[in-house]
Each structure stands twice: as structure tokens, then as C-alpha cells.
Design a protein around this motif. Structure first.
Motif, PDB file in Angstrom:
ATOM      1  N   PHE A  39       0.224   8.853   8.668  1.00  0.00           N
ATOM      2  CA  PHE A  39      -0.337   8.982  10.015  1.00  0.00           C
ATOM      3  C   PHE A  39      -1.796   8.519  10.126  1.00  0.00           C
ATOM      4  O   PHE A  39      -2.259   8.228  11.232  1.00  0.00           O
ATOM      5  N   PHE A  40      -2.501   8.430   9.001  1.00  0.00           N
ATOM      6  CA  PHE A  40      -3.920   8.075   9.071  1.00  0.00           C
ATOM      7  C   PHE A  40      -4.290   6.837   8.247  1.00  0.00           C
ATOM      8  O   PHE A  40      -5.315   6.222   8.515  1.00  0.00           O
ATOM      9  N   VAL A  41      -3.483   6.488   7.251  1.00  0.00           N
ATOM     10  CA  VAL A  41      -3.805   5.344   6.399  1.00  0.00           C
ATOM     11  C   VAL A  41      -2.956   4.120   6.745  1.00  0.00           C
ATOM     12  O   VAL A  41      -3.485   3.074   7.126  1.00  0.00           O
ATOM     13  N   LEU A  42      -1.653   4.246   6.630  1.00  0.00           N
ATOM     14  CA  LEU A  42      -0.771   3.088   6.835  1.00  0.00           C
ATOM     15  C   LEU A  42      -0.790   2.505   8.249  1.00  0.00           C
ATOM     16  O   LEU A  42      -0.576   1.299   8.415  1.00  0.00           O
ATOM     17  N   PRO A  43      -1.054   3.294   9.284  1.00  0.00           N
ATOM     18  CA  PRO A  43      -1.123   2.675  10.617  1.00  0.00           C
ATOM     19  C   PRO A  43      -2.356   1.794  10.820  1.00  0.00           C
ATOM     20  O   PRO A  43      -2.371   0.961  11.729  1.00  0.00           O
ATOM     21  N   PHE A  44      -3.402   1.954  10.003  1.00  0.00           N
ATOM     22  CA  PHE A  44      -4.662   1.264  10.266  1.00  0.00           C
ATOM     23  C   PHE A  44      -5.141   0.369   9.103  1.00  0.00           C
ATOM     24  O   PHE A  44      -5.569  -0.760   9.331  1.00  0.00           O
ATOM     25  N   PRO A 102      -1.794  17.149  -3.131  1.00  0.00           N
ATOM     26  CA  PRO A 102      -0.423  17.673  -3.015  1.00  0.00           C
ATOM     27  C   PRO A 102       0.426  16.733  -2.159  1.00  0.00           C
ATOM     28  O   PRO A 102      -0.035  16.234  -1.131  1.00  0.00           O
ATOM     29  N   ARG A 103       1.654  16.484  -2.589  1.00  0.00           N
ATOM     30  CA  ARG A 103       2.502  15.489  -1.940  1.00  0.00           C
ATOM     31  C   ARG A 103       2.711  15.712  -0.434  1.00  0.00           C
ATOM     32  O   ARG A 103       2.614  14.756   0.340  1.00  0.00           O
ATOM     33  N   PRO A 104       3.025  16.931   0.046  1.00  0.00           N
ATOM     34  CA  PRO A 104       3.228  17.100   1.490  1.00  0.00           C
ATOM     35  C   PRO A 104       1.983  16.740   2.311  1.00  0.00           C
ATOM     36  O   PRO A 104       2.074  16.067   3.343  1.00  0.00           O
ATOM     37  N   LEU A 105       0.813  17.179   1.828  1.00  0.00           N
ATOM     38  CA  LEU A 105      -0.433  16.884   2.532  1.00  0.00           C
ATOM     39  C   LEU A 105      -0.701  15.380   2.521  1.00  0.00           C
ATOM     40  O   LEU A 105      -1.037  14.783   3.560  1.00  0.00           O
ATOM     41  N   TRP A 106      -0.538  14.749   1.342  1.00  0.00           N
ATOM     42  CA  TRP A 106      -0.820  13.319   1.246  1.00  0.00           C
ATOM     43  C   TRP A 106       0.184  12.495   2.049  1.00  0.00           C
ATOM     44  O   TRP A 106      -0.163  11.462   2.605  1.00  0.00           O
ATOM     45  N   TRP A 107       1.428  12.952   2.140  1.00  0.00           N
ATOM     46  CA  TRP A 107       2.437  12.225   2.931  1.00  0.00           C
ATOM     47  C   TRP A 107       1.980  12.120   4.385  1.00  0.00           C
ATOM     48  O   TRP A 107       2.077  11.056   4.999  1.00  0.00           O
ATOM     49  N   VAL A 108       1.461  13.210   4.918  1.00  0.00           N
ATOM     50  CA  VAL A 108       0.984  13.210   6.300  1.00  0.00           C
ATOM     51  C   VAL A 108      -0.217  12.279   6.467  1.00  0.00           C
ATOM     52  O   VAL A 108      -0.276  11.454   7.378  1.00  0.00           O
ATOM     53  N   LEU A 132       0.819  -1.210   0.000  1.00  0.00           N
ATOM     54  CA  LEU A 132       0.000   0.000   0.000  1.00  0.00           C
ATOM     55  C   LEU A 132       0.857   1.266   0.000  1.00  0.00           C
ATOM     56  O   LEU A 132       0.475   2.276  -0.603  1.00  0.00           O
ATOM     57  N   LYS A 133       2.009   1.193   0.644  1.00  0.00           N
ATOM     58  CA  LYS A 133       2.892   2.363   0.676  1.00  0.00           C
ATOM     59  C   LYS A 133       3.346   2.722  -0.726  1.00  0.00           C
ATOM     60  O   LYS A 133       3.365   3.900  -1.106  1.00  0.00           O
TER      61      LYS A 133
END
Length: 322
Positions: free
Chosen positions: A51-56, A41-47, A28-29
Motif C-alpha cells: 500500500f505504500f511502496v509498490l504503488p509509488f 514482521p510479515r503482516p506489517l511489512w505486507w501492508v 521489487l515485489k
């Protein structure tokens, strides 16, 4: 005259290497970081991603993968391999080398292109196994092909097949698979043709996917000889809060029994081979939604996979470029 050596790449999306949280997270990453897949935008999507997608999400997705995982591995991987092997058998007599690749994960596009280069392939045909073009899928494969070829001094001749959404052999193959199901199990009240969903904004930006899905569905219905009351087009797999292509599959499944339609057949013409989305979401989750809403019979009609009619359709499509 020098005869060119032709190599064919059948490209699909890809899959985790195992139905585990860690393997799904790695997949998924890579998948969700592709700017073709998520246009934020890349900076927003990185966060958001870290922090909200990959941990869960990986834990939930791994559970879903375990429901469909086969002793051969991921259905998408081994079914794509089986299809490729059968296509390769048909094209071998023409001196064509055929391999499968995945946009995310293995076998990678870059590695296979390097192998083709070593083998002296100087005529390249790339067929993304997405009948309908989308910038989120087909264009991403193109990006990856060009990323590798940009490093080469000597480029091969390149034929990139962007879509085959109205190719007559593909339409006939899907129609035949539906008719075969009807012959074996009977025909239900409504045929639901479900395609993967996309954000509506992409259509406004010029992505032809929405229109190609409608064209495909209409041609299949015409080939089957059914009228507009006997079939319906929907879009599945909505993600996030943005408006996606409508009508939504799940909402439709909830409403149909209340409209007196309690027996349906479901087919996914946008998928060359079965995968998590068809086998778990469509055949299991969405069936449960329909039955809980008052449905009586729900039959998922499998993707074309490595069937003879599918192999012949793919070979016919490729032969036009040989």
C-alpha cells in the motif's frame, strides 16, 4: 577413482527485465518481500509494501533505470554475464563449468542448479559477488541454494564462499583500478570509498558487514600507500527513517566543499560490477549533490567489471576451492 564434475555459480542480486514501471514492480515485489532484506514482521511489512511502496516506488525506480539502461540491457546483468564468460574461459581447461545466476529474477538459482544436476555436477562452488558478507545479500543467496538442494535425494559436495573482503587479489585489483584512474586523470584531494548502507541494528545482531567494509577500505588504502587524511569511508543508499550505518555518503558530500575539499574520487569496493546504484546514484545523483554544494571535480571510478585484474582475482579465489 571417479573424478568429480565441478560447477561454479557466480551469484549476483538481479535486475528488472526492462526499465518499465511494471517490470520494476515485479522485481521489487520479489526483492523486498525477502525476509533477509526487510526484517519487519510479515503482516506489517505486507501492508507497507503493497500500500505504500509498490504503488509509488516502481515509477521512480524505472526512471532511474532508464538513465543507465544499455542496448545490452541491465548493466548488472550483462556485466555479470561478461565477467562470468571470462572466468569460465580460464576455468574450462580444469574441467569446470561456470554459470551466472541472480538471486531475484533470471537466470534463477533454482533453474541453474537443476541444469547442473542434469549435467552430473557433483561438486558445487557458490560465489556470491559480494566481497563483504551481509545477511541481507550473501545469506539470502545461501537460503535460495539450500531451498533447491533440500529437494534433492543426492547432494553434491558444496563449497559456499561467504566473503572475500580481505582476499589479497581482490584488494590488489581494486587498488590497481584506482591507480589506473589516477594515472589517466590525475589524483584528486580525497578518495571516498562508498559502500552500500544497512540498518545499524543488523550490526548489533551480529552481521559483520560494517566491520568487513572498514577492513576492506583500510587494506585498499594500505595497498595504495595513502594515509588517513587522503581517504574516507562512507555508506550510501539509506532508505526509511531508521538509523543506518554512518557516515552517510550524501551528508558527507554536502559537507566536504565547506571543509575545503572540492575535488574527490569516489569508488565503490562493495560492488563487483556496475549497476543502478553505482551508475545512477553514485555517478549521477551524488555527483550533482557534491557539485551543488560547491564541489569542483567529482570522478567516479568504475567497478572492476570484467577487467583482466578482476577475472584473475575471481579465478584465484575459486581455484582455492577446486
Amino acid at each position: 577413482m571417479t573424478v568429480k564434475k565441478t560447477g561454479v555459480l557466480l551469484a549476483n542480486l538481479g535486475s528488472p527485465t526492462a526499465p518499465t514501471t511494471s517490470a520494476v514492480r515485479r522485481f521489487l515485489k520479489e526483492f523486498l518481500w525477502d525476509p533477509r532484506v526487510v526484517n519487519l514482521p510479515r503482516p506489517l511489512w505486507w501492508v507497507i509494501l503493497h500500500f505504500f511502496v509498490l504503488p509509488f516506488r516502481p515509477r521512480k525506480s524505472a526512471k532511474a533505470y532508464r538513465k543507465v539502461w544499455d542496448e545490452k540491457g541491465s548493466p548488472l546483468i550483462f556485466l555479470t554475464l561478461q565477467l562470468t564468460e571470462r572466468v569460465a574461459e580460464k576455468l574450462h581447461a580444469k574441467g569446470v563449468t561456470t554459470q551466472h545466476v541472480m538471486r531475484y529474477g533470471e537466470p534463477s538459482i533454482a533453474k541453474q542448479l537443476k541444469a547442473f544436476k542434469t549435467a552430473g555436477i557433483d561438486n558445487l562452488i557458490v560465489l556470491p559477488l559480494y566481497p563483504q558478507y551481509s545477511s541481507t545479500t550473501t545469506a539470502s543467496i545461501y537460503d535460495d541454494v539450500i531451498k533447491e538442494l533440500n529437494q534433492w535425494r543426492h547432494l553434491p559436495s558444496i563449497h559456499f564462499i561467504s566473503d572475500y573482503h580481505q582476499h589479497s587479489h581482490y584488494i590488489a585489483a581494486v587498488a590497481e583500478s584506482i591507480e589506473q584512474s589516477w594515472r589517466e586523470h590525475g589524483k584528486n584531494e580525497l578518495l571516498l570509498m562508498s559502500f552500500h548502507g544497512l540498518p545499524e541494528q543488523l550490526t548489533k545482531w551480529g552481521d559483520p558487514y560494517f566491520h568487513q567494509c572498514h577492513k576492506t577500505a583500510a587494506l585498499i588504502a594500505e595497498k595504495l600507500g595513502i594515509d588517513e587524511k587522503q581517504w574516507m569511508l562512507v555508506f550510501q543508499s539509506r532508505f526509511g527513517k531508521a538509523q543506518w550505518l554512518k557516515p552517510y555518503c550524501v551528508d558527507t558530500l554536502k559537507d566536504l566543499p565547506g571543509q575545503g575539499i572540492k575535488k574527490i574520487d569516489v569508488v565503490c569496493p562493495g560492488f563487483a560490477v556496475d549497476c543502478l546504484e553505482t551508475l545512477e546514484e553514485i555517478a549521477m545523483e551524488n555527483k550533482a549533490v557534491f557539485m551543488a554544494s560547491g564541489g569542483v571535480e567529482y570522478r567516479y571510478i568504475a567497478a572492476l567489471n570484467d577487467s583482466e585484474i578482476h577475472v584473475d582475482a575471481i579465478v584465484n579465489l575459486l581455484e582455492q576451492k577446486l
